[in-house]
Design an enzyme around this catalytic site. Structure first.
Site, short mmCIF file in Angstrom:
data_model
loop_
_atom_site.label_atom_id
_atom_site.label_comp_id
_atom_site.label_asym_id
_atom_site.label_seq_id
_atom_site.Cartn_x
_atom_site.Cartn_y
_atom_site.Cartn_z
N GLY A 223 0.82 -1.21 0.00
CA GLY A 223 0.00 0.00 0.00
C GLY A 223 0.85 1.26 0.00
O GLY A 223 2.08 1.20 0.13
N VAL B 156 1.20 3.67 2.22
CA VAL B 156 1.94 3.91 3.46
C VAL B 156 3.06 2.88 3.62
O VAL B 156 4.17 3.21 4.03
CB VAL B 156 1.00 3.90 4.67
N ARG C 119 -2.42 -12.00 -3.13
CA ARG C 119 -2.38 -11.45 -4.50
C ARG C 119 -1.03 -10.87 -4.84
O ARG C 119 -0.61 -10.87 -6.00
CB ARG C 119 -3.46 -10.36 -4.66
N SER C 120 -0.33 -10.37 -3.84
CA SER C 120 0.97 -9.73 -4.07
C SER C 120 2.15 -10.65 -3.80
O SER C 120 3.29 -10.31 -4.15
CB SER C 120 1.10 -8.47 -3.20
N CYS D 254 -3.38 10.84 10.70
CA CYS D 254 -2.48 11.75 9.97
C CYS D 254 -2.74 13.22 10.31
O CYS D 254 -1.80 13.98 10.60
CB CYS D 254 -2.60 11.52 8.47
N GLN E 289 -7.95 18.07 3.58
CA GLN E 289 -7.20 16.84 3.43
C GLN E 289 -7.10 16.39 1.97
O GLN E 289 -8.09 16.31 1.25
CB GLN E 289 -7.83 15.75 4.30
N SER F 51 -4.92 11.87 -1.66
CA SER F 51 -4.09 10.70 -1.42
C SER F 51 -4.32 10.13 -0.03
O SER F 51 -3.93 8.99 0.25
CB SER F 51 -2.61 11.02 -1.62
N GLY F 52 -4.96 10.91 0.85
CA GLY F 52 -5.32 10.39 2.16
C GLY F 52 -6.34 9.27 2.08
O GLY F 52 -6.53 8.51 3.03
N LYS G 237 -11.41 12.18 15.89
CA LYS G 237 -10.06 11.69 16.18
C LYS G 237 -9.17 12.78 16.76
O LYS G 237 -8.33 12.51 17.62
CB LYS G 237 -9.43 11.11 14.91
N HIS H 69 -1.79 17.43 3.84
CA HIS H 69 -2.96 17.99 4.50
C HIS H 69 -2.65 19.37 5.05
O HIS H 69 -1.52 19.65 5.47
CB HIS H 69 -3.39 17.08 5.65
#
Length: 336
Positions: A13, A15, A40-41, A130, A157, A160-161, A214, A243
């Site tokens: 992914g 991150v 799958r990977s 984040c 934000q 891509s978040g 959060k 962000h």
């Protein structure tokens, strides 16, 4: 130098890939590097400048033996699935999901703010949200001058978040709009190109979204301010990366603006970008692909005499996720 066996759970992914990049940039003393992902990977080879070619392995309950540190870049359900296996292996799990952030037995750590909490772990350390990380790094210097009682924040934000598919959708929609063609929506519930979406996360009973809550719930734990009140609005904006946050900080004491600016300029993880004469202030383009939180537009709040108004920006994939996790790992090995 002692070397450490490091695993990345969710290595394929956005991150996870950034964690791999940051480990290399920071010369983390890696012995074995184990990249774990779904079936799958499995079998794919990742070529890295620092660590050579590494084959991705399928994450199973037996994947963690011999590891010292596991960096988690997977979703909540995956994190919960493997947490017992990671702890049983003897590794320390630094988890970027939200699964354990509010668990009272799990420290929630931003190294520039509460590094001492990292050493109170029982095998798990949580990486904060984040926007929480970026905001708190930006305002922590103020809290040191006088305790923060109330925080009003609006977050802007980047797409891509929402994952790697977010920017792809934004650019595809932008092209479609320019050509007068229909816009396809898969990642976001509404068109994000040339638009703003004032909802990130599901709505709660109080009318706030899960993302908005959060900042209060995690912020209280990180800053050790259990009574701090936070009112937040989170907005998805058509920006690829980084962000931005507009914050009004209400402190116990009235602070001098010069003292605030000087404290932020000297604060770990911050860069003061605040020059009205030259029209200099933080922007997403300037903060992308690096680890500092840029802070500017510092001014007196006009509605509360103890209020400070500011604007900050930071790369949510790096400091808001991957870099913060690697920094926590660096804290742990520095004590050995």
């Amino acid at each position: 130098m002692k070397k450490y066996n490091v695993g990345i759970l969710g290595a394929t992914g956005a991150v996870g890939q950034e964690m791999l990049k940051v480990l290399g940039e920071r010369d983390f003393p890696v012995g074995e590097l184990r990249l774990l992902a779904s079936s799958r990977s499995a079998g794919k080879v990742v070529d890295t400048e620092k660590f050579g070619s590494v084959t991705i392995q399928e994450a199973t309950h037996d994947s963690f033996g011999g590891l010292d540190i596991v960096l988690g870049a997977a979703e909540n359900d995956i994190s919960r699935t493997f947490v017992k296996d990671i702890k049983a292996s003897g590794a320390v799990y630094i988890d970027n999901s939200s699964a354990f952030r509010l668990d009272p037995d799990v420290p929630l750590v931003v190294p520039e703010i509460n590094p001492e909490d990292a050493f109170k772990h029982n095998g798990i350390i949580a990486n904060p949200n984040c926007s929480t990380i970026i905001t708190l790094v930006g305002i922590n210097a103020i809290n040191k001058l006088s305790p923060i009682e109330t925080l009003y924040a609006s977050t802007y934000q980047a797409v891509s978040g929402a994952g790697a598919a977010g920017p792809v959708e934004m650019y595809a929609q932008s092209e479609a709009v320019m050509k007068g063609e229909p816009v396809e929506k898969k990642v976001f519930p509404y068109q994000i190109a040339f638009n703003l979406l004032p909802q990130i996360g599901g709505f709660q009973e109080n009318g706030y979204t899960s993302e908005e809550m959060k900042l209060q719930n995690e912020g209280r734990k990180i800053l050790h301010l259990p009574e701090m009140k936070v009112s937040c609005t989170c907005v998805r904006v058509p920006v690829e990366r980084s962000h931005s946050i507009s914050a009004i900080v209400i402190t116990k004491d009235r602070l001098d603006l010069k003292d605030v600016s000087e404290a932020i300029a000297q604060a770990p993880g911050c860069r003061l970008v605040d020059d009205r004469e030259k029209n200099l202030y933080p922007m997403p383009l300037d903060t992308s692909d690096q680890d500092k939180v840029f802070v500017g537009r510092i001014r007196r709040d006009l509605a509360n005499e103890n209020g400070i108004n500011l604007w900050c920006c930071g790369d949510q994939v790096r400091k808001g996720a991957a870099t913060n996790a690697v920094q926590i790992a660096q804290l742990l090995i520095a004590q050995e």
